[in-house]
Design a protein around this motif. Structure first.
Motif, PDB file in Angstrom:
ATOM      1  N   GLY A  32      46.266   2.272 -17.832  1.00  0.00           N
ATOM      2  CA  GLY A  32      44.926   1.799 -17.518  1.00  0.00           C
ATOM      3  C   GLY A  32      44.535   0.600 -18.362  1.00  0.00           C
ATOM      4  O   GLY A  32      43.431   0.075 -18.235  1.00  0.00           O
ATOM      5  N   ASP A  33      45.433   0.151 -19.226  1.00  0.00           N
ATOM      6  CA  ASP A  33      45.169  -0.993 -20.091  1.00  0.00           C
ATOM      7  C   ASP A  33      46.359  -1.940 -20.005  1.00  0.00           C
ATOM      8  O   ASP A  33      47.475  -1.564 -20.403  1.00  0.00           O
ATOM      9  CB  ASP A  33      44.958  -0.508 -21.526  1.00  0.00           C
ATOM     10  CG  ASP A  33      44.526  -1.620 -22.464  1.00  0.00           C
ATOM     11  OD1 ASP A  33      45.402  -2.443 -22.842  1.00  0.00           O
ATOM     12  OD2 ASP A  33      43.342  -1.663 -22.829  1.00  0.00           O
ATOM     13  N   VAL A  34      46.140  -3.134 -19.501  1.00  0.00           N
ATOM     14  CA  VAL A  34      47.233  -4.097 -19.293  1.00  0.00           C
ATOM     15  C   VAL A  34      47.917  -4.435 -20.611  1.00  0.00           C
ATOM     16  O   VAL A  34      49.144  -4.540 -20.672  1.00  0.00           O
ATOM     17  CB  VAL A  34      46.698  -5.377 -18.599  1.00  0.00           C
ATOM     18  CG1 VAL A  34      47.773  -6.439 -18.511  1.00  0.00           C
ATOM     19  CG2 VAL A  34      46.163  -5.049 -17.226  1.00  0.00           C
ATOM     20  N   TRP A  35      47.150  -4.583 -21.679  1.00  0.00           N
ATOM     21  CA  TRP A  35      47.725  -4.927 -22.985  1.00  0.00           C
ATOM     22  C   TRP A  35      48.678  -3.824 -23.452  1.00  0.00           C
ATOM     23  O   TRP A  35      49.787  -4.101 -23.893  1.00  0.00           O
ATOM     24  CB  TRP A  35      46.594  -5.137 -23.995  1.00  0.00           C
ATOM     25  CG  TRP A  35      47.051  -5.637 -25.327  1.00  0.00           C
ATOM     26  CD1 TRP A  35      47.198  -6.933 -25.708  1.00  0.00           C
ATOM     27  CD2 TRP A  35      47.414  -4.838 -26.464  1.00  0.00           C
ATOM     28  NE1 TRP A  35      47.634  -6.993 -27.007  1.00  0.00           N
ATOM     29  CE2 TRP A  35      47.773  -5.719 -27.491  1.00  0.00           C
ATOM     30  CE3 TRP A  35      47.465  -3.471 -26.692  1.00  0.00           C
ATOM     31  CZ2 TRP A  35      48.181  -5.271 -28.753  1.00  0.00           C
ATOM     32  CZ3 TRP A  35      47.874  -3.022 -27.948  1.00  0.00           C
ATOM     33  CH2 TRP A  35      48.219  -3.927 -28.951  1.00  0.00           C
ATOM     34  N   VAL A  36      48.255  -2.566 -23.335  1.00  0.00           N
ATOM     35  CA  VAL A  36      49.101  -1.443 -23.747  1.00  0.00           C
ATOM     36  C   VAL A  36      50.334  -1.364 -22.855  1.00  0.00           C
ATOM     37  O   VAL A  36      51.455  -1.183 -23.343  1.00  0.00           O
ATOM     38  CB  VAL A  36      48.316  -0.107 -23.734  1.00  0.00           C
ATOM     39  CG1 VAL A  36      49.238   1.072 -23.997  1.00  0.00           C
ATOM     40  CG2 VAL A  36      47.195  -0.134 -24.762  1.00  0.00           C
ATOM     41  N   ASP A  37      50.141  -1.513 -21.545  1.00  0.00           N
ATOM     42  CA  ASP A  37      51.285  -1.474 -20.624  1.00  0.00           C
ATOM     43  C   ASP A  37      52.318  -2.542 -20.968  1.00  0.00           C
ATOM     44  O   ASP A  37      53.520  -2.283 -20.939  1.00  0.00           O
ATOM     45  CB  ASP A  37      50.826  -1.647 -19.177  1.00  0.00           C
ATOM     46  CG  ASP A  37      50.123  -0.428 -18.610  1.00  0.00           C
ATOM     47  OD1 ASP A  37      50.076   0.616 -19.298  1.00  0.00           O
ATOM     48  OD2 ASP A  37      49.626  -0.522 -17.478  1.00  0.00           O
ATOM     49  N   THR A  38      51.846  -3.733 -21.314  1.00  0.00           N
ATOM     50  CA  THR A  38      52.756  -4.824 -21.676  1.00  0.00           C
ATOM     51  C   THR A  38      53.526  -4.486 -22.946  1.00  0.00           C
ATOM     52  O   THR A  38      54.741  -4.681 -23.021  1.00  0.00           O
ATOM     53  CB  THR A  38      51.973  -6.139 -21.862  1.00  0.00           C
ATOM     54  OG1 THR A  38      51.286  -6.438 -20.642  1.00  0.00           O
ATOM     55  CG2 THR A  38      52.894  -7.287 -22.236  1.00  0.00           C
ATOM     56  N   ARG A  39      52.833  -3.969 -23.958  1.00  0.00           N
ATOM     57  CA  ARG A  39      53.503  -3.604 -25.218  1.00  0.00           C
ATOM     58  C   ARG A  39      54.510  -2.486 -24.973  1.00  0.00           C
ATOM     59  O   ARG A  39      55.605  -2.494 -25.508  1.00  0.00           O
ATOM     60  CB  ARG A  39      52.497  -3.170 -26.285  1.00  0.00           C
ATOM     61  CG  ARG A  39      51.512  -4.218 -26.769  1.00  0.00           C
ATOM     62  CD  ARG A  39      52.179  -5.534 -27.083  1.00  0.00           C
ATOM     63  NE  ARG A  39      51.315  -6.619 -27.435  1.00  0.00           N
ATOM     64  CZ  ARG A  39      50.655  -7.414 -26.585  1.00  0.00           C
ATOM     65  NH1 ARG A  39      50.691  -7.181 -25.293  1.00  0.00           N
ATOM     66  NH2 ARG A  39      49.955  -8.431 -27.017  1.00  0.00           N
ATOM     67  N   LEU A  40      54.146  -1.506 -24.150  1.00  0.00           N
ATOM     68  CA  LEU A  40      55.079  -0.419 -23.850  1.00  0.00           C
ATOM     69  C   LEU A  40      56.289  -0.938 -23.075  1.00  0.00           C
ATOM     70  O   LEU A  40      57.406  -0.442 -23.258  1.00  0.00           O
ATOM     71  CB  LEU A  40      54.383   0.697 -23.078  1.00  0.00           C
ATOM     72  CG  LEU A  40      53.385   1.532 -23.881  1.00  0.00           C
ATOM     73  CD1 LEU A  40      52.649   2.511 -22.968  1.00  0.00           C
ATOM     74  CD2 LEU A  40      54.073   2.278 -25.019  1.00  0.00           C
ATOM     75  N   GLY A  41      56.085  -1.931 -22.232  1.00  0.00           N
ATOM     76  CA  GLY A  41      57.217  -2.558 -21.534  1.00  0.00           C
ATOM     77  C   GLY A  41      58.177  -3.209 -22.517  1.00  0.00           C
ATOM     78  O   GLY A  41      59.402  -3.082 -22.384  1.00  0.00           O
ATOM     79  N   ASP A  42      57.629  -3.891 -23.527  1.00  0.00           N
ATOM     80  CA  ASP A  42      58.476  -4.497 -24.570  1.00  0.00           C
ATOM     81  C   ASP A  42      59.196  -3.422 -25.372  1.00  0.00           C
ATOM     82  O   ASP A  42      60.375  -3.565 -25.698  1.00  0.00           O
ATOM     83  CB  ASP A  42      57.629  -5.354 -25.516  1.00  0.00           C
ATOM     84  CG  ASP A  42      57.117  -6.630 -24.869  1.00  0.00           C
ATOM     85  OD1 ASP A  42      57.595  -6.997 -23.772  1.00  0.00           O
ATOM     86  OD2 ASP A  42      56.219  -7.266 -25.469  1.00  0.00           O
ATOM     87  N   ILE A  43      58.486  -2.348 -25.715  1.00  0.00           N
ATOM     88  CA  ILE A  43      59.095  -1.240 -26.453  1.00  0.00           C
ATOM     89  C   ILE A  43      60.199  -0.610 -25.608  1.00  0.00           C
ATOM     90  O   ILE A  43      61.260  -0.252 -26.120  1.00  0.00           O
ATOM     91  CB  ILE A  43      58.019  -0.213 -26.872  1.00  0.00           C
ATOM     92  CG1 ILE A  43      57.124  -0.809 -27.963  1.00  0.00           C
ATOM     93  CG2 ILE A  43      58.653   1.094 -27.329  1.00  0.00           C
ATOM     94  CD1 ILE A  43      55.873   0.005 -28.276  1.00  0.00           C
TER      95      ILE A  43
END
Length: 191
Positions: A32-43
C-alpha cells in the motif's frame, strides 16, 4: 565460427538478464506504499543474489530464527522481500516471525498492506512509519549505506530507534534469557 559463439554468448546474456529482471518485476508485495514496495523490490533482488548475506541480515536484524528464514527461502520458495517484510512486521509488532508467516500464508492473496492492517498496523500511524523506517534502514544496510555492516556501529542500524523497538527481539540473543519467549531466544524451533 567466432561469430556464432559471440551470438550464442549474447543471447545467453539476454536470457540471463531477463530471468534476473523477472525476479524483480514479478515481485509485488502490495504494502500500500510505493516507497516500501520499491525498497522491498531492491531487497528481493539483493536476497536472490546473496542468499547467505540476506539470511544473516534478517536473523541479525530482526532476531528471526535462522532455521525458519532458511526454510522460507530454500524450502518454501518465499521471495526474499516477503521474508524480510514478514520478519520486520513481526519485530515491529513484538510477535514471533513464524506467527506473521503463518497469518500471511493463510491470507496471501490480500497483500502485505491488508495483512499489516489486520495485525494492527494502520496506514499512516506511528507504528506504520516505524515499520517503514525499519524497511528503509534494512535497504540501506543491505546496500552498504549505513548500519552496522557498513559503519561498524549502531548508528542508523538495527540498534537505532526508540528503545521499545530495540527491545522486541531485534538484537542478538542473550544467553542468560533462554526460554523467556522473546524472538531469537529459546529452543530454535521457529518460535
Amino acid at each position: 565460427m567466432k561469430n556464432k559463439l559471440l551470438i550464442t554468448l549474447f543471447l545467453f546474456g539476454l536470457v540471463a538478464a531477463a530471468g534476473a529482471q523477472a525476479v524483480t518485476i514479478g515481485f509485488s508485495p502490495r504494502t500500500g506504499d510505493v516507497w516500501v514496495d520499491t525498497r522491498l523490490g531492491d531487497i528481493n533482488t539483493y536476497g536472490r543474489g546473496n542468499p547467505n548475506g540476506f539470511i544473516d541480515d534478517v536473523v541479525g536484524g530482526f532476531g528471526a530464527p535462522r532455521p525458519l528464514v532458511r526454510e522460507l527461502y530454500y524450502d518454501r520458495g518465499w521471495a526474499p522481500g516477503d521474508i524480510y517484510f514478514a520478519c520486520a512486521l513481526a519485530s515491529q509488532l513484538g510477535r514471533p516471525c513464524l506467527e506473521v508467516v503463518d497469518y500471511y500464508d493463510r491470507n496471501r492473496g490480500q497483500g502485505w498492506g491488508v495483512v499489516a492492517q489486520r495485525l494492527g498496523i494502520k496506514p499512516g500511524s506511528s507504528a506504520f512509519h516505524a515499520l517503514k523506517g525499519r524497511v528503509g534502514k534494512g535497504h540501506e544496510r543491505l546496500h552498504g549505506r549505513g548500519g552496522p555492516k557498513a559503519s561498524g556501529g549502531p548508528k542508523g542500524g538495527r540498534d537505532a530507534g526508540p528503545p521499545q523497538a530495540r527491545d522486541q527481539g531485534g538484537g542478538k540473543p542473550d544467553k542468560g534469557n533462554k526460554g523467556k519467549g522473546n524472538e531469537g531466544k529459546g529452543n530454535g524451533k521457529g518460535r
